[in-house]
Motif scaffolding. Structure first.
Motif, PDB file in Angstrom:
ATOM      1  N   GLU A  26       1.027  -1.478   0.060  1.00  0.00           N
ATOM      2  CA  GLU A  26       0.422  -0.112   0.397  1.00  0.00           C
ATOM      3  C   GLU A  26       1.081   1.155   0.381  1.00  0.00           C
ATOM      4  N   LEU A  27       0.951   2.260  -0.878  1.00  0.00           N
ATOM      5  CA  LEU A  27       1.108   3.592  -1.350  1.00  0.00           C
ATOM      6  C   LEU A  27       0.809   4.587   0.062  1.00  0.00           C
ATOM      7  N   LEU A  28       1.923   5.178   0.787  1.00  0.00           N
ATOM      8  CA  LEU A  28       1.867   5.886   2.258  1.00  0.00           C
ATOM      9  C   LEU A  28       2.870   7.093   1.540  1.00  0.00           C
ATOM     10  N   ASP A  29       2.211   8.215   1.201  1.00  0.00           N
ATOM     11  CA  ASP A  29       2.846   9.651   1.272  1.00  0.00           C
ATOM     12  C   ASP A  29       4.126   9.406   0.454  1.00  0.00           C
ATOM     13  N   GLY A  30       4.226   7.720  -0.012  1.00  0.00           N
ATOM     14  CA  GLY A  30       5.902   8.003  -0.974  1.00  0.00           C
ATOM     15  C   GLY A  30       6.709   7.233  -0.180  1.00  0.00           C
ATOM     16  N   ASP A  31       5.788   6.420   1.031  1.00  0.00           N
ATOM     17  CA  ASP A  31       6.268   4.770   1.497  1.00  0.00           C
ATOM     18  C   ASP A  31       5.530   4.094   1.455  1.00  0.00           C
ATOM     19  N   VAL A  32       5.397   3.109   1.401  1.00  0.00           N
ATOM     20  CA  VAL A  32       5.367   1.914   1.159  1.00  0.00           C
ATOM     21  C   VAL A  32       4.936   0.845   2.075  1.00  0.00           C
ATOM     22  N   TYR A  47       3.958  -3.546   8.305  1.00  0.00           N
ATOM     23  CA  TYR A  47       5.131  -2.956   8.213  1.00  0.00           C
ATOM     24  C   TYR A  47       5.852  -1.418   7.526  1.00  0.00           C
ATOM     25  N   ARG A  48       6.037  -0.368   7.863  1.00  0.00           N
ATOM     26  CA  ARG A  48       6.660   0.948   7.137  1.00  0.00           C
ATOM     27  C   ARG A  48       7.748   0.819   6.437  1.00  0.00           C
ATOM     28  N   PRO A  70      19.774  -5.301   4.970  1.00  0.00           N
ATOM     29  CA  PRO A  70      18.335  -5.206   4.515  1.00  0.00           C
ATOM     30  C   PRO A  70      17.456  -6.449   4.836  1.00  0.00           C
ATOM     31  N   CYS A  71      15.869  -6.071   5.480  1.00  0.00           N
ATOM     32  CA  CYS A  71      15.307  -6.766   5.817  1.00  0.00           C
ATOM     33  C   CYS A  71      14.593  -7.789   4.346  1.00  0.00           C
ATOM     34  N   LYS A  72      13.228  -8.523   4.190  1.00  0.00           N
ATOM     35  CA  LYS A  72      12.861  -9.156   3.013  1.00  0.00           C
ATOM     36  C   LYS A  72      11.420  -7.948   2.949  1.00  0.00           C
ATOM     37  N   HIS A  73      11.101  -7.345   3.939  1.00  0.00           N
ATOM     38  CA  HIS A  73      10.351  -6.140   3.168  1.00  0.00           C
ATOM     39  C   HIS A  73      10.955  -5.460   2.035  1.00  0.00           C
ATOM     40  N   ARG A  74      12.482  -4.343   3.059  1.00  0.00           N
ATOM     41  CA  ARG A  74      12.470  -3.509   1.876  1.00  0.00           C
ATOM     42  C   ARG A  74      13.134  -4.757   0.453  1.00  0.00           C
ATOM     43  N   VAL A  75      13.502  -5.592   0.827  1.00  0.00           N
ATOM     44  CA  VAL A  75      14.369  -6.554  -0.846  1.00  0.00           C
ATOM     45  C   VAL A  75      12.430  -6.547  -1.720  1.00  0.00           C
ATOM     46  N   ALA A  76      11.150  -7.431  -1.000  1.00  0.00           N
ATOM     47  CA  ALA A  76      10.204  -6.865  -1.528  1.00  0.00           C
ATOM     48  C   ALA A  76       9.780  -6.048  -2.440  1.00  0.00           C
ATOM     49  N   VAL A  77      10.215  -4.311  -2.125  1.00  0.00           N
ATOM     50  CA  VAL A  77      10.154  -3.705  -2.303  1.00  0.00           C
ATOM     51  C   VAL A  77      10.409  -3.007  -3.821  1.00  0.00           C
ATOM     52  N   ALA A  78      12.383  -3.414  -3.234  1.00  0.00           N
ATOM     53  CA  ALA A  78      13.413  -3.282  -4.319  1.00  0.00           C
ATOM     54  C   ALA A  78      13.232  -4.564  -5.626  1.00  0.00           C
ATOM     55  N   LEU A  84       8.042   0.055  -6.453  1.00  0.00           N
ATOM     56  CA  LEU A  84       8.572   1.459  -6.183  1.00  0.00           C
ATOM     57  C   LEU A  84       8.261   2.453  -7.373  1.00  0.00           C
ATOM     58  N   GLU A  85       8.968   2.119  -8.224  1.00  0.00           N
ATOM     59  CA  GLU A  85       8.156   3.353  -9.012  1.00  0.00           C
ATOM     60  C   GLU A  85       7.249   4.069  -8.626  1.00  0.00           C
ATOM     61  N   LEU A  86       6.114   4.011  -8.565  1.00  0.00           N
ATOM     62  CA  LEU A  86       4.922   4.351  -8.064  1.00  0.00           C
ATOM     63  C   LEU A  86       4.653   5.503  -6.623  1.00  0.00           C
ATOM     64  N   ALA A  87       5.794   4.639  -5.892  1.00  0.00           N
ATOM     65  CA  ALA A  87       6.190   4.741  -4.148  1.00  0.00           C
ATOM     66  C   ALA A  87       6.691   6.638  -4.785  1.00  0.00           C
ATOM     67  N   VAL A  88       7.837   6.342  -5.781  1.00  0.00           N
ATOM     68  CA  VAL A  88       9.039   7.074  -5.488  1.00  0.00           C
ATOM     69  C   VAL A  88       7.976   8.472  -6.735  1.00  0.00           C
ATOM     70  N   GLN A  89       7.185   7.972  -7.405  1.00  0.00           N
ATOM     71  CA  GLN A  89       5.846   9.351  -8.168  1.00  0.00           C
ATOM     72  C   GLN A  89       4.862   9.909  -6.809  1.00  0.00           C
ATOM     73  N   MET A  90       4.725   9.058  -5.712  1.00  0.00           N
ATOM     74  CA  MET A  90       4.019   9.894  -5.295  1.00  0.00           C
ATOM     75  C   MET A  90       4.842  10.755  -4.065  1.00  0.00           C
ATOM     76  N   ARG A  91       6.013  10.396  -4.199  1.00  0.00           N
ATOM     77  CA  ARG A  91       6.535  11.497  -2.555  1.00  0.00           C
ATOM     78  C   ARG A  91       6.900  12.579  -3.712  1.00  0.00           C
ATOM     79  N   VAL A  92       6.860  12.277  -4.751  1.00  0.00           N
ATOM     80  CA  VAL A  92       7.182  14.300  -6.123  1.00  0.00           C
ATOM     81  C   VAL A  92       5.951  14.714  -4.984  1.00  0.00           C
ATOM     82  N   VAL A  93       4.851  14.223  -5.579  1.00  0.00           N
ATOM     83  CA  VAL A  93       3.182  14.747  -5.363  1.00  0.00           C
ATOM     84  C   VAL A  93       3.349  15.272  -3.989  1.00  0.00           C
TER      85      VAL A  93
END
Length: 135
Positions: A26-32, A47-48, A70-78, A84-93
């Motif tokens: 789930e996207l959260l203000d540029g985080d996941v 986790y965030r 890195p934990c499995k959650h960070r790797v799962a996003v990577a 990851l691209e959507l999170a980055v775009q959301m961070r910009v917005v």
């Protein structure tokens, strides 16, 4: 977007778990927010992951705080470049910018209508279908 996995160099067991466990994102203000649906009580396995400069930088899970890898959650996003691209775009917005990418993956030029009269939209808006010349 350039894959970030090589700079992580996660252990094989972490990479495998990041691939096969049933994660929900789930996207959260540029985080996941990463929720592990593999457990019978997924609410306590949520986790965030903080995204910084296009990289899953940190996670709120205990494993990320306790080790150098890195934990499995960070790797799962990577390993999921679209998330990851959507999170980055959301961070910009969220930071007050604007996303240049449409839902279909096309790139729209930013609106330049503001300095023009209300009767005449900018070409970028007409071309992207956001405004009509007859409006």
């Amino acid at each position: 977007m350039t894959p970030v996995l090589p700079e992580f160099d996660p252990p094989t067991r972490v990479l495998k778990r990041a691939q096969y466990e049933a994660f929900a994102f789930e996207l959260l203000d540029g985080d996941v927010r990463v929720r592990n649906e593999s457990y019978t009580d997924p609410d306590v396995h949520e986790y965030r992951v903080r995204i910084q400069d296009g990289v899953p930088e940190s996670c709120s899970c205990p494993a990320d705080a306790s080790g150098d890898d890195p934990c499995k959650h960070r790797v799962a996003v990577a390993i999921r470049p679209r998330i990851l691209e959507l999170a980055v775009q959301m961070r910009v917005v969220t930071d007050g910018g604007s996303s240049l990418s449409g839902d279909d993956g096309t790139t729209d030029l930013p609106c330049e209508c503001e300095p023009l009269s209300e009767d005449l939209p900018c070409w970028n808006c007409v071309d992207a279908g956001r405004r009509d010349l007859s409006e």
